[in-house]
Scaffold this motif. Structure first.
Motif, PDB file in Angstrom:
ATOM      1  N   ALA A   1      32.569  27.961  24.380  1.00  0.00           N
ATOM      2  CA  ALA A   1      32.234  27.772  25.542  1.00  0.00           C
ATOM      3  C   ALA A   1      33.254  26.615  26.379  1.00  0.00           C
ATOM      4  CB  ALA A   1      30.789  27.209  25.787  1.00  0.00           C
ATOM      5  N   ASN A   2      33.770  25.870  25.562  1.00  0.00           N
ATOM      6  CA  ASN A   2      34.793  24.783  26.381  1.00  0.00           C
ATOM      7  C   ASN A   2      36.031  25.483  26.366  1.00  0.00           C
ATOM      8  OD1 ASN A   2      33.708  21.926  26.621  1.00  0.00           O
ATOM      9  ND2 ASN A   2      32.807  22.477  24.761  1.00  0.00           N
ATOM     10  N   ILE A   3      36.412  26.373  25.383  1.00  0.00           N
ATOM     11  CA  ILE A   3      37.785  27.098  25.339  1.00  0.00           C
ATOM     12  C   ILE A   3      37.499  28.142  26.747  1.00  0.00           C
ATOM     13  CG2 ILE A   3      39.168  28.939  24.287  1.00  0.00           C
ATOM     14  CD1 ILE A   3      38.232  27.710  21.389  1.00  0.00           C
ATOM     15  N   ASP A   4      36.497  28.640  26.814  1.00  0.00           N
ATOM     16  CA  ASP A   4      36.347  29.680  28.149  1.00  0.00           C
ATOM     17  C   ASP A   4      36.476  29.062  29.284  1.00  0.00           C
ATOM     18  OD1 ASP A   4      36.130  31.843  26.340  1.00  0.00           O
ATOM     19  OD2 ASP A   4      34.099  31.817  26.395  1.00  0.00           O
ATOM     20  N   GLN A   5      35.988  27.762  29.410  1.00  0.00           N
ATOM     21  CA  GLN A   5      36.030  27.099  30.715  1.00  0.00           C
ATOM     22  C   GLN A   5      37.334  26.595  31.043  1.00  0.00           C
ATOM     23  OE1 GLN A   5      33.076  24.878  32.273  1.00  0.00           O
ATOM     24  NE2 GLN A   5      32.541  26.806  32.332  1.00  0.00           N
TER      25      GLN A   5
ATOM     26  N   ARG B   1      39.921  28.180  30.161  1.00  0.00           N
ATOM     27  CA  ARG B   1      40.759  29.339  30.769  1.00  0.00           C
ATOM     28  C   ARG B   1      40.288  29.520  32.400  1.00  0.00           C
ATOM     29  NH1 ARG B   1      40.429  34.641  27.001  1.00  0.00           N
ATOM     30  NH2 ARG B   1      42.374  34.920  28.161  1.00  0.00           N
ATOM     31  N   ILE B   2      39.133  29.345  32.670  1.00  0.00           N
ATOM     32  CA  ILE B   2      38.700  29.619  34.023  1.00  0.00           C
ATOM     33  C   ILE B   2      39.445  28.630  34.912  1.00  0.00           C
ATOM     34  CG2 ILE B   2      36.660  29.767  35.799  1.00  0.00           C
ATOM     35  CD1 ILE B   2      34.952  30.475  33.373  1.00  0.00           C
ATOM     36  N   VAL B   3      39.567  27.469  34.500  1.00  0.00           N
ATOM     37  CA  VAL B   3      40.237  26.308  35.184  1.00  0.00           C
ATOM     38  C   VAL B   3      41.394  26.629  35.341  1.00  0.00           C
ATOM     39  CG1 VAL B   3      41.150  24.058  34.786  1.00  0.00           C
ATOM     40  CG2 VAL B   3      38.808  24.337  34.233  1.00  0.00           C
ATOM     41  N   ILE B   4      42.192  27.231  34.331  1.00  0.00           N
ATOM     42  CA  ILE B   4      43.569  27.722  34.843  1.00  0.00           C
ATOM     43  C   ILE B   4      43.806  28.761  35.871  1.00  0.00           C
ATOM     44  CG2 ILE B   4      45.622  28.913  33.772  1.00  0.00           C
ATOM     45  CD1 ILE B   4      44.862  27.744  31.136  1.00  0.00           C
ATOM     46  N   ASP B   5      42.665  29.643  35.854  1.00  0.00           N
ATOM     47  CA  ASP B   5      42.467  30.748  36.954  1.00  0.00           C
ATOM     48  C   ASP B   5      42.408  29.946  38.241  1.00  0.00           C
ATOM     49  OD1 ASP B   5      43.331  32.605  35.252  1.00  0.00           O
ATOM     50  OD2 ASP B   5      41.309  33.480  34.948  1.00  0.00           O
TER      51      ASP B   5
ATOM     52  N   SER C   1      35.436  27.923  41.538  1.00  0.00           N
ATOM     53  CA  SER C   1      34.889  26.483  41.331  1.00  0.00           C
ATOM     54  C   SER C   1      33.351  26.437  41.110  1.00  0.00           C
ATOM     55  CB  SER C   1      35.222  25.571  42.555  1.00  0.00           C
ATOM     56  OG  SER C   1      34.583  24.326  42.539  1.00  0.00           O
ATOM     57  N   GLN C   2      32.625  27.484  41.869  1.00  0.00           N
ATOM     58  CA  GLN C   2      31.099  27.661  41.940  1.00  0.00           C
ATOM     59  C   GLN C   2      30.911  28.200  40.350  1.00  0.00           C
ATOM     60  OE1 GLN C   2      30.951  30.437  45.187  1.00  0.00           O
ATOM     61  NE2 GLN C   2      29.601  28.964  46.210  1.00  0.00           N
ATOM     62  N   GLU C   3      31.800  28.947  39.925  1.00  0.00           N
ATOM     63  CA  GLU C   3      31.669  29.521  38.424  1.00  0.00           C
ATOM     64  C   GLU C   3      31.348  28.260  37.489  1.00  0.00           C
ATOM     65  OE1 GLU C   3      33.295  32.714  35.050  1.00  0.00           O
ATOM     66  OE2 GLU C   3      33.892  32.861  37.447  1.00  0.00           O
ATOM     67  N   LEU C   4      32.432  27.346  37.571  1.00  0.00           N
ATOM     68  CA  LEU C   4      32.543  26.107  36.835  1.00  0.00           C
ATOM     69  C   LEU C   4      31.506  25.085  37.140  1.00  0.00           C
ATOM     70  CD1 LEU C   4      36.537  26.017  36.775  1.00  0.00           C
ATOM     71  CD2 LEU C   4      35.260  26.498  34.849  1.00  0.00           C
ATOM     72  N   TYR C   5      31.324  24.827  38.366  1.00  0.00           N
ATOM     73  CA  TYR C   5      30.543  23.599  38.478  1.00  0.00           C
ATOM     74  C   TYR C   5      29.151  23.960  39.230  1.00  0.00           C
ATOM     75  CZ  TYR C   5      34.969  20.996  38.188  1.00  0.00           C
ATOM     76  OH  TYR C   5      36.107  20.756  37.490  1.00  0.00           O
ATOM     77  N   GLY C   6      29.111  25.073  39.698  1.00  0.00           N
ATOM     78  CA  GLY C   6      28.004  25.649  40.220  1.00  0.00           C
ATOM     79  C   GLY C   6      27.893  25.427  41.738  1.00  0.00           C
TER      80      GLY C   6
ATOM     81  N   VAL D   1      37.043  14.989  24.875  1.00  0.00           N
ATOM     82  CA  VAL D   1      37.411  15.638  26.193  1.00  0.00           C
ATOM     83  C   VAL D   1      36.385  16.535  26.761  1.00  0.00           C
ATOM     84  CG1 VAL D   1      39.787  15.501  25.148  1.00  0.00           C
ATOM     85  CG2 VAL D   1      38.438  17.669  24.909  1.00  0.00           C
ATOM     86  N   GLY D   2      36.718  16.642  28.227  1.00  0.00           N
ATOM     87  CA  GLY D   2      35.649  17.467  28.737  1.00  0.00           C
ATOM     88  C   GLY D   2      36.108  18.543  29.823  1.00  0.00           C
ATOM     89  N   SER D   3      35.352  19.896  29.415  1.00  0.00           N
ATOM     90  CA  SER D   3      35.697  20.811  30.219  1.00  0.00           C
ATOM     91  C   SER D   3      34.567  20.554  31.324  1.00  0.00           C
ATOM     92  CB  SER D   3      35.503  21.990  29.629  1.00  0.00           C
ATOM     93  OG  SER D   3      34.051  22.317  29.411  1.00  0.00           O
ATOM     94  N   PRO D   4      34.594  21.459  32.348  1.00  0.00           N
ATOM     95  CA  PRO D   4      33.990  21.467  33.601  1.00  0.00           C
ATOM     96  C   PRO D   4      32.129  21.407  33.369  1.00  0.00           C
ATOM     97  CG  PRO D   4      35.573  22.498  34.201  1.00  0.00           C
ATOM     98  CD  PRO D   4      35.989  22.314  32.804  1.00  0.00           C
ATOM     99  N   ARG D   5      32.129  22.234  32.064  1.00  0.00           N
ATOM    100  CA  ARG D   5      30.581  22.509  31.744  1.00  0.00           C
ATOM    101  C   ARG D   5      29.988  21.345  31.495  1.00  0.00           C
ATOM    102  NH1 ARG D   5      29.447  22.716  26.335  1.00  0.00           N
ATOM    103  NH2 ARG D   5      27.877  24.202  26.645  1.00  0.00           N
ATOM    104  N   VAL D   6      30.667  20.225  31.259  1.00  0.00           N
ATOM    105  CA  VAL D   6      30.189  18.729  30.591  1.00  0.00           C
ATOM    106  C   VAL D   6      30.012  17.689  32.017  1.00  0.00           C
ATOM    107  CG1 VAL D   6      30.990  19.060  28.438  1.00  0.00           C
ATOM    108  CG2 VAL D   6      32.054  17.408  30.078  1.00  0.00           C
ATOM    109  N   THR D   7      30.509  18.299  33.205  1.00  0.00           N
ATOM    110  CA  THR D   7      30.610  17.303  34.165  1.00  0.00           C
ATOM    111  C   THR D   7      29.300  16.876  34.613  1.00  0.00           C
ATOM    112  OG1 THR D   7      32.581  18.449  35.015  1.00  0.00           O
ATOM    113  CG2 THR D   7      31.539  17.205  36.524  1.00  0.00           C
TER     114      THR D   7
END
Length: 450
Positions: free
Chosen positions: A97-101, A103-107, A121-126, A249-255
């Motif tokens: 799940a973090n790896i996929d996040q 990848r979206i961040v890079i996009d 941004s909505q996909e990552l943070y809501g 380390v934290g991807s957006p899913r943990v924000t």
């Protein structure tokens, strides 16, 4: 220890360390931040022109990593995790799940200054229009209610009691002394920085304070628990893991979990104040307006009309439009995380107590995690794969007080608050507030919140 368990632990460590290595150059906020001169120019022109931020501006700021190579590395790691742990492994799913996040961040960063930036941004943070977990209210509705409470005359009066009279060098000394004492087994740093737009920021084990800023005692109390105990604390707790080092380390899913926990700590330690709480709540309104198509000036003037200062109005607006489009249509939704995460952390604690599982509560500090990860991580802790948090605030080290506090909160949660408010409003009707403004005149807001 069995050979299979040892191999599993080694695989978790190997994949974790590789994820840390790959994501290290990805700096989301550095990739979208605006120069301080943009603020000075905008305010000097009395908000009559949009900030001079365009797609060309973002293209002039190179990313700190090779996007194609990083995508390739992340895909390679994903394949390795699936092969090594299996697609059904519970800890493996969190890693994936973090790896996929990322990848979206890079996009998302590839689309700075474009409409797609806001969608990703909505996909990552809501979104501010999303409902809170298990509740019928949206994040925007809760944000509006909190903004109302923290903008009442009494709240404004209390906020004025916190003058910013501490210089940045003095603040560094005070905060450093406090955090060195708290993180007694690790080296942490508090330093001045000219490279941040906000008054304070965190990077790994370092708290940065803006050289140009002045601070109040309340500010330092907030930074101690918000930036220190939570953000630095969960980083160090993650680093101390023997195997699951990705928790550092934290991807957006943990924000949301991280920022919500940080705000909760402000409240539990009574470190915050109404002005600070309003700034956090106002961010939700700013995100929602941008999502509805408002441009930078429209959001800025909305807050000016609510008697927010020109500087504060600019900064709450700027946070939402960084990376997006100042003319509207693209935005950065991270700022809903504070309010949304605060509610989710409270509901998690209350639910853990109500279901007889209070031992889950300290796991909030295990590292950079999403709340939904905790049951899996706790099971891994019971199996000896995950270590307990190295640093815990006193009320999480011994959760007896938290149990009593949130146990009472859960027990009275079904009381009809509207009826209670009407009862006391009748008793308060002859009381004249210090500000001589009727605090109970705006009953329409409560109806709208429903």
């Amino acid at each position: 220890m069995s050979d299979s368990l040892l191999r599993y632990q080694q695989d978790i460590r190997r994949f974790s360390d590789e994820l840390i290595r790959i994501q290290a150059p990805i700096k989301i906020l550095d990739s979208i931040k605006w120069p301080r001169q943009v603020e000075d120019d905008f305010l000097a022109k009395q908000s009559k022109e949009l900030p001079n931020i365009s797609n060309d501006f973002y293209q002039s700021i190179p990313l700190s990593f090779n996007a194609d190579q990083t995508q390739t590395d992340l895909q390679g790691l994903k394949n390795a995790v699936e092969r090594g742990l299996g697609k059904r492994d519970k800890l493996g799913k969190i890693l994936l799940a973090n790896i996929d996040q990322y990848r979206i961040v890079i996009d998302m960063l590839h689309n700075r200054g474009k409409p797609m930036f806001g969608k990703l941004s909505q996909e990552l943070y809501g979104s501010a229009s999303h409902k809170l977990h298990g509740d019928r209210h949206t994040v925007r509705q809760l944000g509006d209610r909190l903004s109302h409470i923290f903008s009442l005359p009494a709240a404004r009066h209390m906020s004025s009691r916190h003058p910013k009279i501490i210089t940045a060098p003095e603040a560094v000394n005070v905060l450093s002394e406090r955090l060195v004492k708290y993180f007694h087994n690790d080296e942490i740093h508090v330093k001045l920085s000219d490279g941040i737009v906000s008054d304070a920021a965190v990077g790994g084990d370092t708290v940065k304070l803006n050289t140009r800023a002045m601070f109040s005692e309340s500010d330092l109390n907030v930074y101690e628990v918000h930036e220190g105990w939570v953000h630095v604390g969960t980083t160090l707790n993650g680093r101390a893991q023997p195997h699951a080092t990705w928790l550092s380390v934290g991807s957006p899913r943990v924000t949301a979990s991280q920022e919500g926990l940080a705000v909760l700590m402000e409240m539990l330690t009574l470190s915050s104040n109404p002005g600070r709480a309003r700034r956090i709540s106002d961010r939700v309104s700013a995100v929602d307006m941008a999502e509805q198509g408002a441009d930078f000036i429209e959001v800025y003037r909305y807050f000016r009309n609510l008697n927010l200062s020109s500087k504060d109005s600019y900064r709450v607006t700027q946070r939402v439009f960084r990376g997006g489009m100042v003319g509207g249509g693209s935005f950065f939704t991270k700022d809903i995380s504070y309010v949304r995460g605060y509610v989710e952390n409270i509901n998690f604690i209350r639910s853990a107590i109500s279901t007889g599982l209070p031992e889950l509560i300290p796991m909030l500090f295990l590292g950079k995690l999403a709340i939904e990860d905790i049951p899996v991580l706790y099971q891994a802790y019971q199996e000896g794969i995950i270590a307990r948090p190295k640093y815990l605030p006193p009320m999480f080290e011994d959760i007896s007080g938290l149990y009593a506090w949130f146990g009472f909160a859960s027990g009275i949660g079904n009381i009809d608050l509207k009826g209670v408010q009407r009862h006391f409003a009748r008793q308060f009707k002859n009381v004249v507030p210090t500000s001589a403004v009727d605090l109970f005149e705006d009953s329409e807001f409560d109806n709208n919140f429903e």
